[in-house]
Design a protein around this motif. Structure first.
Motif, mmCIF file in Angstrom:
data_model
loop_
_atom_site.group_PDB
_atom_site.id
_atom_site.type_symbol
_atom_site.label_atom_id
_atom_site.label_comp_id
_atom_site.label_asym_id
_atom_site.label_seq_id
_atom_site.Cartn_x
_atom_site.Cartn_y
_atom_site.Cartn_z
ATOM 1 N N GLU A 83 -5.652 -1.198 62.984
ATOM 2 C CA GLU A 83 -6.571 -1.792 64.196
ATOM 3 C C GLU A 83 -6.853 -0.718 64.861
ATOM 4 O OE1 GLU A 83 -7.504 -5.146 63.932
ATOM 5 O OE2 GLU A 83 -5.996 -5.732 62.513
ATOM 6 N N ASP A 84 -5.955 -0.273 65.184
ATOM 7 C CA ASP A 84 -7.112 1.130 65.975
ATOM 8 C C ASP A 84 -7.194 2.213 65.859
ATOM 9 O OD1 ASP A 84 -4.876 2.839 69.128
ATOM 10 O OD2 ASP A 84 -6.928 2.958 68.404
ATOM 11 N N THR A 85 -8.377 2.442 65.501
ATOM 12 C CA THR A 85 -9.392 3.315 64.852
ATOM 13 C C THR A 85 -8.913 4.806 65.708
ATOM 14 O OG1 THR A 85 -11.507 2.382 66.439
ATOM 15 C CG2 THR A 85 -10.962 1.663 63.870
ATOM 16 N N THR A 86 -8.378 4.437 66.986
ATOM 17 C CA THR A 86 -8.594 5.892 67.607
ATOM 18 C C THR A 86 -6.691 6.692 67.515
ATOM 19 O OG1 THR A 86 -7.358 4.888 69.836
ATOM 20 C CG2 THR A 86 -9.876 4.897 69.481
ATOM 21 N N ALA A 87 -6.435 6.077 66.149
ATOM 22 C CA ALA A 87 -4.998 6.374 66.128
ATOM 23 C C ALA A 87 -5.389 6.863 65.155
ATOM 24 C CB ALA A 87 -3.690 5.318 67.111
ATOM 25 N N HIS A 88 -5.297 7.819 64.735
ATOM 26 C CA HIS A 88 -5.223 8.909 64.094
ATOM 27 C C HIS A 88 -4.408 9.832 63.728
ATOM 28 C CE1 HIS A 88 -8.546 6.342 62.330
ATOM 29 N NE2 HIS A 88 -9.319 6.532 62.906
ATOM 30 N N PRO A 89 -4.134 10.097 62.641
ATOM 31 C CA PRO A 89 -2.860 11.772 62.917
ATOM 32 C C PRO A 89 -4.126 13.044 62.957
ATOM 33 C CG PRO A 89 -2.330 10.159 60.503
ATOM 34 C CD PRO A 89 -3.765 9.662 61.341
ATOM 35 N N GLU A 90 -3.002 13.851 63.692
ATOM 36 C CA GLU A 90 -4.461 14.944 63.979
ATOM 37 C C GLU A 90 -5.157 16.039 62.345
ATOM 38 O OE1 GLU A 90 -2.426 17.955 67.050
ATOM 39 O OE2 GLU A 90 -2.194 16.426 68.293
ATOM 40 N N ASN A 91 -3.951 15.036 61.992
ATOM 41 C CA ASN A 91 -4.216 16.662 60.302
ATOM 42 C C ASN A 91 -5.414 15.128 59.185
ATOM 43 O OD1 ASN A 91 -2.670 14.946 60.168
ATOM 44 N ND2 ASN A 91 -1.364 16.422 58.419
ATOM 45 N N ALA A 92 -5.369 14.504 59.679
ATOM 46 C CA ALA A 92 -6.179 13.441 58.936
ATOM 47 C C ALA A 92 -7.922 13.491 58.397
ATOM 48 C CB ALA A 92 -5.811 11.807 59.400
ATOM 49 N N VAL A 93 -8.016 13.309 57.350
ATOM 50 C CA VAL A 93 -9.777 13.336 57.057
ATOM 51 C C VAL A 93 -10.129 11.954 57.326
ATOM 52 C CG1 VAL A 93 -10.949 13.951 55.390
ATOM 53 C CG2 VAL A 93 -9.037 14.860 55.332
ATOM 54 N N ILE A 94 -11.271 12.128 58.224
ATOM 55 C CA ILE A 94 -11.806 10.610 58.296
ATOM 56 C C ILE A 94 -13.556 10.578 57.540
ATOM 57 C CG2 ILE A 94 -12.769 9.538 60.444
ATOM 58 C CD1 ILE A 94 -9.024 10.179 60.623
ATOM 59 N N ILE A 95 -13.433 9.631 57.639
ATOM 60 C CA ILE A 95 -14.441 9.048 56.551
ATOM 61 C C ILE A 95 -15.373 7.861 56.702
ATOM 62 C CG2 ILE A 95 -15.471 9.045 54.305
ATOM 63 C CD1 ILE A 95 -12.708 10.739 53.092
ATOM 64 N N VAL A 113 -19.857 10.014 55.407
ATOM 65 C CA VAL A 113 -19.370 11.314 56.710
ATOM 66 C C VAL A 113 -17.992 11.111 56.773
ATOM 67 C CG1 VAL A 113 -19.440 12.499 58.990
ATOM 68 C CG2 VAL A 113 -21.962 10.149 58.245
ATOM 69 N N LEU A 114 -17.810 12.755 55.985
ATOM 70 C CA LEU A 114 -16.412 13.256 56.096
ATOM 71 C C LEU A 114 -16.289 14.281 57.284
ATOM 72 C CD1 LEU A 114 -17.627 13.229 53.106
ATOM 73 C CD2 LEU A 114 -15.562 13.485 52.110
ATOM 74 N N ARG A 115 -15.407 13.934 57.833
ATOM 75 C CA ARG A 115 -14.989 14.513 58.684
ATOM 76 C C ARG A 115 -13.648 16.038 58.317
ATOM 77 N NH1 ARG A 115 -18.060 14.922 63.254
ATOM 78 N NH2 ARG A 115 -19.797 13.062 63.464
ATOM 79 N N TYR A 116 -13.140 16.884 59.046
ATOM 80 C CA TYR A 116 -11.684 17.286 58.556
ATOM 81 C C TYR A 116 -10.993 18.045 59.789
ATOM 82 C CZ TYR A 116 -7.595 19.563 57.159
ATOM 83 O OH TYR A 116 -5.987 19.743 57.014
ATOM 84 N N GLU A 119 -14.928 20.423 60.996
ATOM 85 C CA GLU A 119 -15.882 20.156 60.058
ATOM 86 C C GLU A 119 -16.076 18.927 59.370
ATOM 87 O OE1 GLU A 119 -13.942 22.736 56.421
ATOM 88 O OE2 GLU A 119 -13.314 24.702 58.263
ATOM 89 N N LYS A 120 -17.592 18.925 58.962
ATOM 90 C CA LYS A 120 -18.164 18.278 58.696
ATOM 91 C C LYS A 120 -18.958 17.884 57.904
ATOM 92 C CE LYS A 120 -22.257 14.909 60.467
ATOM 93 N NZ LYS A 120 -23.530 14.463 61.186
ATOM 94 N N ARG A 121 -18.675 17.116 56.471
ATOM 95 C CA ARG A 121 -19.466 17.222 55.153
ATOM 96 C C ARG A 121 -20.163 15.361 55.116
ATOM 97 N NH1 ARG A 121 -16.924 17.199 48.843
ATOM 98 N NH2 ARG A 121 -19.242 17.492 48.356
ATOM 99 N N GLU A 122 -21.432 15.827 54.570
ATOM 100 C CA GLU A 122 -22.299 14.603 54.520
ATOM 101 C C GLU A 122 -22.548 14.406 52.778
ATOM 102 O OE1 GLU A 122 -25.706 14.714 57.387
ATOM 103 O OE2 GLU A 122 -24.511 14.038 59.014
ATOM 104 N N ILE A 123 -22.813 12.872 52.438
ATOM 105 C CA ILE A 123 -23.244 12.978 51.102
ATOM 106 C C ILE A 123 -23.917 11.857 51.798
ATOM 107 C CG2 ILE A 123 -22.018 11.491 48.905
ATOM 108 C CD1 ILE A 123 -19.426 12.743 49.140
ATOM 109 N N SER A 124 -24.877 12.378 51.052
ATOM 110 C CA SER A 124 -26.499 10.576 49.831
ATOM 111 C C SER A 124 -26.676 11.220 48.719
ATOM 112 C CB SER A 124 -27.768 11.757 51.168
ATOM 113 O OG SER A 124 -28.376 10.354 50.864
ATOM 114 N N GLN A 125 -26.493 10.690 48.197
ATOM 115 C CA GLN A 125 -27.064 10.074 46.671
ATOM 116 C C GLN A 125 -27.654 8.965 45.930
ATOM 117 O OE1 GLN A 125 -23.569 10.953 43.865
ATOM 118 N NE2 GLN A 125 -22.967 12.298 45.653
ATOM 119 N N TYR A 126 -28.501 8.957 45.278
ATOM 120 C CA TYR A 126 -29.370 7.717 44.999
ATOM 121 C C TYR A 126 -28.758 7.507 43.643
ATOM 122 C CZ TYR A 126 -32.351 4.763 42.087
ATOM 123 O OH TYR A 126 -33.135 4.108 41.553
#
Length: 225
Positions: A83-95, A113-116, A119-126
């Protein structure tokens, strides 16, 4: 042979759920590549590969009644709602993921959108001709498949009730069963994975960006790029 053991399998607890665990000749969990195969029901067609550290012996206590079993559906392995989307572990990959289909079915695209750790990575695919639900599933599958490490905490945000229902609420896959099965098997490879339902177009920046990436993939294909 007890009701909690059959040849090659025995009952254990995975997190809060009772599961069947594949065993070796000594009756111990059969570990292969640091993972153990589990099932929620012996006759179910698919299995999950989980971290054996999350298994524990069954506790002795009152047996659950048949009526209680009918009212309770187990969740798939290591998938949950937070429920609490702010309470992520510090080493979590956020997608954040999203899928789009022009026509439903029609030309479809996925975005993520992937964050770690900054760092940030974006995926855009047809992805060709597909429904919106297929695009939503494929967006999550593609994002998870892009992760090389499966031992890190991963938090996937989706605005799709369909995806959330299949992966968290254990809805039956009446449509797209092969894709759902593949996604569930992939999800089972992660030691700490949570699928989080967010409201679409509610101002969450990465969710909005995932939507843009999905629709942009369709637009670029239509433009011949």
């Amino acid at each position: 042979m007890t009701k909690n053991a059959v040849p090659g399998w025995r009952r254990m607890r995975f997190k809060k759920n009772k599961v069947w665990v594949e065993t070796d000749d000594q009756g111990r969990p059969a570990i292969e590549k640091k993972r153990v195969r589990i099932k929620y029901q012996l006759d179910q067609p698919h299995e999950y590969r989980v971290n054996p550290d999350h298994l524990s012996e069954l506790e002795n206590g009152p047996q659950q009644t048949n009526s209680a079993k009918k009212r309770t559906k187990p969740k798939p392995a290591n998938l949950d709602e937070q429920e609490d989307t702010t309470a992520h572990p510090e080493n979590a990959v956020i997608i954040h993921t999203d899928g789009a289909s022009s026509g439903n079915p029609g030309p479809a695209g996925i975005g993520a959108v992937l964050r770690y750790k900054g760092e940030k990575r974006e995926i855009s695919q047809y992805i060709g001709h597909a429904t919106n639900n297929i695009a939503e599933l494929e967006a999550v599958r593609t994002a998870l498949a892009a992760l090389k490490r499966r031992d890190l905490p991963v938090r996937v945000h989706t605005d799709s009730s369909y995806v959330h229902g299949l992966l968290v609420k254990n809805w039956k896959a009446r449509q797209n069963p092969e894709l759902v099965r593949a996604l569930r098997e992939l999800a089972g490879q992660f030691s700490d994975l949570k699928i989080i339902k967010v409201r679409g177009h509610s101002g969450v920046a990465d969710n909005e960006q995932a939507d843009h990436l999905a629709t942009s993939a369709i637009d670029k294909k239509d433009a011949g790029n």
